[in-house]
Write an enzyme that holds these catalytic residues in place. Structure first.
Site, PDB file in Angstrom:
ATOM      1  N   ARG A  62       0.849  -1.193   0.000  1.00  0.00           N
ATOM      2  CA  ARG A  62       0.000   0.000   0.000  1.00  0.00           C
ATOM      3  C   ARG A  62       0.883   1.241   0.000  1.00  0.00           C
ATOM      4  O   ARG A  62       1.990   1.220   0.530  1.00  0.00           O
ATOM      5  CB  ARG A  62      -0.897   0.027   1.236  1.00  0.00           C
TER       6      ARG A  62
ATOM      7  N   LYS B 203      -2.032  -6.220  13.484  1.00  0.00           N
ATOM      8  CA  LYS B 203      -1.608  -7.359  12.675  1.00  0.00           C
ATOM      9  C   LYS B 203      -0.212  -7.102  12.103  1.00  0.00           C
ATOM     10  O   LYS B 203       0.163  -5.960  11.840  1.00  0.00           O
ATOM     11  CB  LYS B 203      -2.594  -7.608  11.526  1.00  0.00           C
TER      12      LYS B 203
ATOM     13  N   HIS C 270      -3.061   3.031  -5.814  1.00  0.00           N
ATOM     14  CA  HIS C 270      -3.811   1.813  -5.506  1.00  0.00           C
ATOM     15  C   HIS C 270      -4.031   0.953  -6.747  1.00  0.00           C
ATOM     16  O   HIS C 270      -4.205  -0.269  -6.641  1.00  0.00           O
ATOM     17  CB  HIS C 270      -5.151   2.154  -4.859  1.00  0.00           C
TER      18      HIS C 270
ATOM     19  N   ARG D 192      -1.450  -1.611  -7.111  1.00  0.00           N
ATOM     20  CA  ARG D 192      -1.740  -2.755  -6.240  1.00  0.00           C
ATOM     21  C   ARG D 192      -2.718  -3.705  -6.924  1.00  0.00           C
ATOM     22  O   ARG D 192      -2.586  -4.924  -6.818  1.00  0.00           O
ATOM     23  CB  ARG D 192      -2.302  -2.218  -4.922  1.00  0.00           C
TER      24      ARG D 192
ATOM     25  N   HIS E 139      -5.374  -8.942   3.229  1.00  0.00           N
ATOM     26  CA  HIS E 139      -6.829  -8.897   3.343  1.00  0.00           C
ATOM     27  C   HIS E 139      -7.309  -9.925   4.363  1.00  0.00           C
ATOM     28  O   HIS E 139      -6.848 -11.063   4.363  1.00  0.00           O
ATOM     29  CB  HIS E 139      -7.485  -9.208   1.991  1.00  0.00           C
TER      30      HIS E 139
ATOM     31  N   TYR F  97     -10.396  -7.342  -6.442  1.00  0.00           N
ATOM     32  CA  TYR F  97      -9.169  -7.016  -7.148  1.00  0.00           C
ATOM     33  C   TYR F  97      -9.022  -7.817  -8.442  1.00  0.00           C
ATOM     34  O   TYR F  97      -8.269  -7.431  -9.333  1.00  0.00           O
ATOM     35  CB  TYR F  97      -7.954  -7.312  -6.258  1.00  0.00           C
TER      36      TYR F  97
END
Length: 281
Positions: free
Chosen positions: A140, A164, A227, A230, A253, A262
């Protein structure tokens, strides 16, 4: 009933609340920006459910997509919940799941190649390497600060977000290019992508620099933003391994449904598949 009016102080308190909730800084900035837009629109009028509904309609009238409108509503609803004004919250627009992406927003590998070539021809080494880094790792734009001399040396970067930890692997060839660039810039430690003053690149600066390549590269500006690199990474990765679970892990994710978005094909590609069914003669 007492008139409810939003204030700058409430917006600041909301931002602090989001940070305490360990929201990503990019998310905090967006939520604050969207709530401030509502405040500016409604001026000093009282906040009611009717005013929020009117704002939702106004957003649609300006031509924003339902997805974008819902994203703005999410920010405003979160603020209203924070303030305890639950009765003012409104429902999101219902959106039918799409089977394909708009071609006008789909960045192809060939177009990405033209962006790289343009950056190279203009002598913008940092921008060229930045584009390669995002597209080769799926990172990102807010995580670019984790690309350091140390992580390039190890071949992996650890990203901590929302409690996380995600490990991002860096391809060996990319690591060599990153370390070579860092040495050239006399960066011995820390972040690799820096401004001339030694600060990390901001999201706005990265966005602006990418857009500046569009005309020379002959790529529609609507396709060129961080983005979307990505998204291109996700498409290329899935074509190589055909493992959506692994791709979800790589992208960070928590839901495969997010990853599925995506991988939507373009409308043109979808039409070719329909034509290949051989039903119409």
């Amino acid at each position: 009933m007492e008139k409810r009016t939003l204030t700058a102080g409430q917006a600041r308190a909301f931002a602090k609340h989001l940070r305490r909730e360990e929201r990503a800084e990019a998310t905090v900035e967006k939520y604050v920006r969207d709530t401030e837009a509502f405040m500016a629109w409604q001026s000093h009028k009282g906040v009611t459910k009717e005013s929020v509904l009117a704002w939702r309609e106004r957003l649609l009238e300006t031509g924003l997509s339902p997805v974008t409108v819902n994203a703005k509503l999410s920010a405003l609803n979160s603020l209203l919940q924070f303030l305890g004004w639950e009765d003012c919250r409104v429902k999101f627009l219902k959106i039918q799941r799409r089977a394909f992406r708009e071609s006008s927003k789909e960045l192809s590998r060939e177009e990405f190649g033209r962006l790289l070539e343009t950056a190279r021809n203009q002598g913008r080494e940092r921008l060229e390497l930045l584009l390669e880094t995002i597209c080769a790792t799926g990172i990102r734009v807010s995580e670019i600060r984790h690309i350091t001399v140390e992580t390039a040396g190890r071949g992996m970067a650890e990203v901590r977000m929302k409690g996380k930890i995600r490990v991002i692997l860096l391809p060996p060839k990319l690591c060599r290019k990153l370390l070579k660039y860092a040495k050239k810039q006399k960066t011995a430690t820390g972040e690799i992508f820096l401004t001339s003053s030694g600060k990390g690149l901001s999201r706005k600066q990265i966005w602006r620099e990418m857009k500046s390549l569009c005309e020379k590269a002959r790529v529609e500006p609507s396709k060129v933003f961080p983005h979307n690199l990505r998204h291109l990474f996700a498409t290329l990765f899935y074509r190589a391994c055909r493992d959506i679970v692994k791709l979800a892990d790589v992208l960070g994710h928590s839901s495969i449904e997010t990853t599925r978005i995506y991988l939507l094909s373009t409308g043109a590609e979808h039409a070719r598949w329909l034509g290949s069914l051989g039903v119409v003669r």
